[in-house]
Each structure stands twice: as C-alpha cells, then as structure tokens.
Enzyme design. Structure first.
Site, PDB file in Angstrom:
ATOM      1  N   CYS A  91       4.052  -2.160  16.374  1.00 18.19           N
ATOM      2  CA  CYS A  91       3.813  -1.936  15.010  1.00 18.19           C
ATOM      3  C   CYS A  91       3.268  -3.354  14.141  1.00 18.19           C
ATOM      4  O   CYS A  91       3.965  -4.390  14.282  1.00 18.19           O
ATOM      5  CB  CYS A  91       5.430  -1.765  14.468  1.00 18.19           C
ATOM      6  N   CYS A 124       3.527   8.491   1.195  1.00 18.98           N
ATOM      7  CA  CYS A 124       4.089   7.511   2.002  1.00 18.98           C
ATOM      8  C   CYS A 124       4.283   6.316   1.431  1.00 18.98           C
ATOM      9  O   CYS A 124       3.278   5.713   0.998  1.00 18.98           O
ATOM     10  CB  CYS A 124       3.141   7.523   3.296  1.00 18.98           C
ATOM     11  N   CYS A 168       9.201  -4.067  16.356  1.00 21.21           N
ATOM     12  CA  CYS A 168       8.895  -3.135  17.260  1.00 21.21           C
ATOM     13  C   CYS A 168       7.728  -3.743  17.902  1.00 21.21           C
ATOM     14  O   CYS A 168       6.500  -4.004  17.041  1.00 21.21           O
ATOM     15  CB  CYS A 168       8.883  -1.782  16.654  1.00 21.21           C
ATOM     16  N   GLU A 212       0.748  -1.073  -0.138  1.00 17.87           N
ATOM     17  CA  GLU A 212      -0.008   0.067  -0.030  1.00 17.87           C
ATOM     18  C   GLU A 212       0.721   1.260   0.088  1.00 17.87           C
ATOM     19  O   GLU A 212       1.883   1.258   0.621  1.00 17.87           O
ATOM     20  CB  GLU A 212      -0.844  -0.101   1.236  1.00 17.87           C
ATOM     21  N   CYS A 267       8.701  -6.572   7.951  1.00 13.46           N
ATOM     22  CA  CYS A 267       9.906  -5.921   8.630  1.00 13.46           C
ATOM     23  C   CYS A 267      10.491  -7.046   9.596  1.00 13.46           C
ATOM     24  O   CYS A 267       9.676  -7.610  10.298  1.00 13.46           O
ATOM     25  CB  CYS A 267       9.618  -4.570   9.303  1.00 13.46           C
ATOM     26  N   CYS A 282      -1.138   5.809  10.255  1.00 10.44           N
ATOM     27  CA  CYS A 282       0.117   5.164  10.625  1.00 10.44           C
ATOM     28  C   CYS A 282       0.105   3.797  10.996  1.00 10.44           C
ATOM     29  O   CYS A 282      -0.756   3.829  12.109  1.00 10.44           O
ATOM     30  CB  CYS A 282       0.866   5.950  11.636  1.00 10.44           C
TER      31      CYS A 282
HETATM   32  N1  SAH Z   1      10.669   1.303   9.833  1.00  4.84           N
HETATM   33  C1  SAH Z   1      10.520   2.726   9.881  1.00  4.84           C
HETATM   34  C2  SAH Z   1       9.797   3.511   8.891  1.00  4.84           C
HETATM   35  C3  SAH Z   1       8.404   2.373   9.018  1.00  4.84           C
HETATM   36  S1  SAH Z   1       7.462   2.904  10.479  1.00  4.84           S
HETATM   37  C4  SAH Z   1      10.819   3.321  11.501  1.00  4.84           C
HETATM   38  O1  SAH Z   1      10.293   2.356  12.377  1.00  4.84           O
HETATM   39  O2  SAH Z   1      10.778   4.520  11.444  1.00  4.84           O
HETATM   40  C5  SAH Z   1       6.825   4.627  10.457  1.00  4.84           C
HETATM   41  C6  SAH Z   1       6.367   5.132  11.622  1.00  4.84           C
HETATM   42  O3  SAH Z   1       5.114   4.610  12.024  1.00  4.84           O
HETATM   43  C7  SAH Z   1       7.294   4.854  12.776  1.00  4.84           C
HETATM   44  O4  SAH Z   1       7.655   6.238  13.554  1.00  4.84           O
HETATM   45  C8  SAH Z   1       6.522   4.059  13.742  1.00  4.84           C
HETATM   46  O5  SAH Z   1       7.036   4.103  14.950  1.00  4.84           O
HETATM   47  C9  SAH Z   1       5.121   4.359  13.341  1.00  4.84           C
HETATM   48  N2  SAH Z   1       4.235   3.246  13.779  1.00  4.84           N
HETATM   49  C10 SAH Z   1       4.243   2.054  13.581  1.00  4.84           C
HETATM   50  N3  SAH Z   1       3.229   1.327  14.073  1.00  4.84           N
HETATM   51  C11 SAH Z   1       2.631   2.109  14.600  1.00  4.84           C
HETATM   52  C12 SAH Z   1       1.268   2.264  15.255  1.00  4.84           C
HETATM   53  N4  SAH Z   1       0.580   0.964  15.542  1.00  4.84           N
HETATM   54  N5  SAH Z   1       0.667   3.211  15.657  1.00  4.84           N
HETATM   55  C13 SAH Z   1       1.295   4.560  15.257  1.00  4.84           C
HETATM   56  N6  SAH Z   1       2.497   4.608  14.862  1.00  4.84           N
HETATM   57  C14 SAH Z   1       2.983   3.527  14.512  1.00  4.84           C
HETATM   58 FE1  SF4 Z   2       9.886  -2.163  11.462  1.00  3.39          FE
HETATM   59 FE2  SF4 Z   2       7.537  -1.173  12.178  1.00  3.39          FE
HETATM   60 FE3  SF4 Z   2       9.671  -1.199  13.839  1.00  3.39          FE
HETATM   61 FE4  SF4 Z   2       9.483   0.576  11.602  1.00  3.39          FE
HETATM   62  S1  SF4 Z   2       8.443   0.501  13.581  1.00  3.39           S
HETATM   63  S2  SF4 Z   2      11.423  -0.810  12.115  1.00  3.39           S
HETATM   64  S3  SF4 Z   2       8.456  -0.830  10.341  1.00  3.39           S
HETATM   65  S4  SF4 Z   2       8.839  -3.310  13.164  1.00  3.39           S
END
Ligand code: SAH
Ligand code: SF4
Length: 362
Positions: free
Chosen positions: A121, A107, A118, A94, A114, A340
């Site tokens: 996420c 975006c 985290c 997407e 990934c 996000c």
């Molecule tokens: N991997 C990179 C870029 C992708 S994530 C990174 O971690 O920065 C992009 C942003 O979305 C990051 O700041 C991440 O912390 C945020 N994000 C991921 N999951 C989320 C969620 N469930 N709610 C709000 N923000 C989230």
């Molecule tokens: Fe990967 Fe999600 Fe962590 Fe970004 S926030 S590094 S996409 S696991």
C-alpha cells in the site's frame, strides 16, 4: 471562552443539540442548521437567516463554519473525478468520485498517511502524518456533493466508502460522528448499507462499530493464511485471521441480509495462486460475505507486480464455484492516478522525519 473556535461542520446532530442547549436555545436549531449546511450547502453563516442576527453574532464568538477548499480537480476519461482538497498545516488530500450506471460512489480518506504499513500500500509506505478531523472527513462529502449538485440525478453520491487514505478504525472517535452525519436525514441521508467502512482488521473496534452505528463493513483480507497475511498486513500479528473472522461473524449476526465484503488485492506470485483461492473460499464458507478482488496497482519504490489477467480470471472462477459472489474491481480513473492505492495527497512526512513535501504517484 475556548482557545480555538469550534468548526460547526464537524458536529453531528447530538453535538449540535448540546451546543444549542448550552447557549439557551432550543434543540430544533440543530436540525435547522444541518438543513442549511447539508441540504442547501450554505457555508456562510451570515446567510442563516432563520437564526436572528443576535444569535448568529453570538455563535460566531465561539464557532466557525469552515469547509475544505479545492486545490485542483481532475476528470478521467471514464468520468471519475478526483479533487485535491486543502487541509490544515500544509497538507492536502484526495477524494474520488466514481460514477456508475445506477450509482455514484465517493471514496474518502480518514487519515493523512497510515501507520499500519501494509506491504502493498502506497499510503502505508508514506508513514503516518495525522488523523483527519471530523470536519475534514465529512468535508470531503460536503465538497463533492456540493460540486456534483445533488439535484442532478446522474451525478449523485449514492454510496460513500472509507477506502481512501488511512485506516478509518484507527481514527475511530473522529470517524464515528462523520458516519452519523452521512446517515442523518438532516445530513446526507444515506442508507446504512450504502456507507462502507473498510478496515485492515482492527478487531476490538469492529465490535465497537457494531455497538455504535449501522454501516456496511469491508475487511481487507488479502491472504487465506496467517503466515502470508503477516507479511502483507502486519496488523495480522496482533489480530490473526481466526480472531478477525469471529469479529466479522459477530458484525453481521442479527443484521438481516448483511454481508461483509472481503477485499483481496491480487499480487503476482504472492497471493494469486489457485491454492490461495481454494483456501480462501474454504475459510469464508460460513461467513455471510462477498469477495472483491482488486488487481494490485503498482507504485514507485515497491517491487510487487499486478497479477496477470489469466490468474485473476482463474482466481475469480474458483471463488465463484463456491456460493460467494466474487467481483473484480474495475480500475477506474487510472489516467488521473485515482485508482485504489494510488491516492496520495501531499503531506509533511513526520514519521520518516524527512520534513519535505511528498507527492505519491503510482
Ligand atoms: N485502511 C483501510 C482502508 C484504506 S485502503 C483498509 O486497509 O482496508 C482501501 C483498499 O485499497 C484496501 O482494501 C487496500 O488493501 C487496497 N489497496 C491499498 N493499496 C493498494 C494497491 N497498491 N493496489 C490495490 N489495492 C490497494
Ligand atoms: Fe493503512 Fe494501506 Fe494498510 Fe489500509 S492498506 S491499513 S491504508 S497501510
């Protein structure tokens, strides 16, 4: 003869020049080709009539011109557009366009899934499937720009953020040429400060990025203490906050007016207390930066909750008392699951060996 044909979409200017030189053509052919592809959105090589028929036929022997195809398109009440794009091997990803008064932000994703896991996420929860190719990364910009019609002033891509699925620096060698095409005048001609790479903190590659290209950097911090950050961003066990902030300082050093954007996802009772905000501004006091607070977007199978509106407001107020500009990211496109952490796509999940198509929803 190469086994697999090269997709010309994935080549930056230097690579195209090399290719044309190799087949005995002049270097300027690269710029000519890029203008056709990125300024005129011509995806049929037969229509590149500035190239002779003989040259076109010759090039088609070893190269193709493939742009991603659109599976579906959804438009939110607030104007946000989400495209589902077909990728190879049955995967789909997407890409989201967010229109604002004075800008339009696209975006894009850099990986399918990934591996960094985290805890908040949805992409991390899916596991890692594969890196996107350069053609698939720049292809997202191509499709969106083509669709929006760059000539229409209200619907232009002015900014690109690598904040979709995946960790861009974990796919560095494919992301870098895509960034170069975004900045190239014969490509999308975007200004350096309007292209942002977001990373969870792959420290050596932050130094490398600075060497290779001038783009903006966003760092997903999410916690002011190592112990807490270890639980949210496991990569912190490898590169802790101190090491990460040193890399950030180095990144903006000698860059006039440059600032790091620190992203901080606010999760109820986990990292959203006033003490966290105070520790955060103390930590960032010496770093030229801004803070972007992202209210957590819940997704199924995850027990975290979004911070309450009053906690978010208090957190922002504390941060703003320092000199650091602090914004709260507005939730855009949540009616079409484009906010996000809601980005999903469809993919064959290899890491979890389930081998079924997974669809991620918030
Ligand atoms: N991997 C990179 C870029 C992708 S994530 C990174 O971690 O920065 C992009 C942003 O979305 C990051 O700041 C991440 O912390 C945020 N994000 C991921 N999951 C989320 C969620 N469930 N709610 C709000 N923000 C989230
Ligand atoms: Fe990967 Fe999600 Fe962590 Fe970004 S926030 S590094 S996409 S696991």
């Amino acid at each position: 003869m190469l086994d697999e044909k090269i997709n010309l979409l994935g080549l930056d200017r230097a690579a195209l020049e090399k290719l044309f030189t190799k087949i005995g053509e002049q270097k300027y052919r690269a710029a000519q080709f890029m203008k056709g592809l990125y300024h005129q959105y011509e995806s049929d090589f037969d229509n590149y009539t500035t190239f002779s028929k003989i040259l076109r036929t010759r090039m088609q022997e070893f190269s193709t011109l493939e742009v991603p195809t659109i599976v579906s398109k959804k438009t939110s009440k607030d104007g946000t557009i989400k495209w589902l794009l077909q990728m190879r091997e049955g995967n789909a990803i997407e890409t989201v366009y967010i229109p604002e008064k004075k800008r339009g932000t696209l975006c894009i994703s850099s990986q399918i899934g990934c591996s960094l896991n985290c805890s908040f996420c949805a992409t991390g929860a899916q596991g890692f499937n594969r890196h996107l190719t350069t053609a698939e990364i720049i292809g997202q910009v191509w499709v969106a720009a083509h669709e929006l019609g760059q000539s229409n002033k209200n619907r232009r891509i002015t900014n690109v953020v690598l904040m979709g699925m995946g960790e861009p620096l974990a796919n560095y060698k494919r992301v870098l040429p895509a960034l170069k095409i975004m900045l190239d005048d014969f490509g999308f001609g975007l200004a350096s400060r309007r292209v942002t790479v977001s990373t969870s903190g792959m420290v050596p590659l932050i130094y490398q990025l600075k060497e290779d290209i001038d783009v903006s950097l966003a760092v997903s911090l999410h916690a002011p203490y190592d112990l807490l950050r270890n639980t949210l961003v496991p990569l912190n066990k490898k590169y802790n906050i101190d090491t990460l902030l040193k890399a950030c300082m180095d990144y903006v050093k000698d860059k006039r007016k440059a600032k790091i954007t620190f992203e901080y996802t606010l999760i109820k009772d986990i990292n959203d207390k006033p003490e966290h905000a105070r520790a955060l501004i103390k930590l960032l006091a010496k770093v030229p930066c801004k803070i972007n607070l992202i209210p957590f977007n819940p997704f199924s199978g995850n027990s975290y909750e979004r911070s309450l509106p009053e906690s978010i407001e208090l957190f922002q107020n504390i941060c703003e008392k320092s000199r650091i500009v602090t914004t709260v990211r507005k939730t855009r496109g949540d009616d079409i699951d484009a906010a996000c952490g809601q980005l999903a796509g469809e993919f064959l999940d290899r890491t979890r060996r389930s081998n079924t198509i997974k669809m991620k929803v918030s």
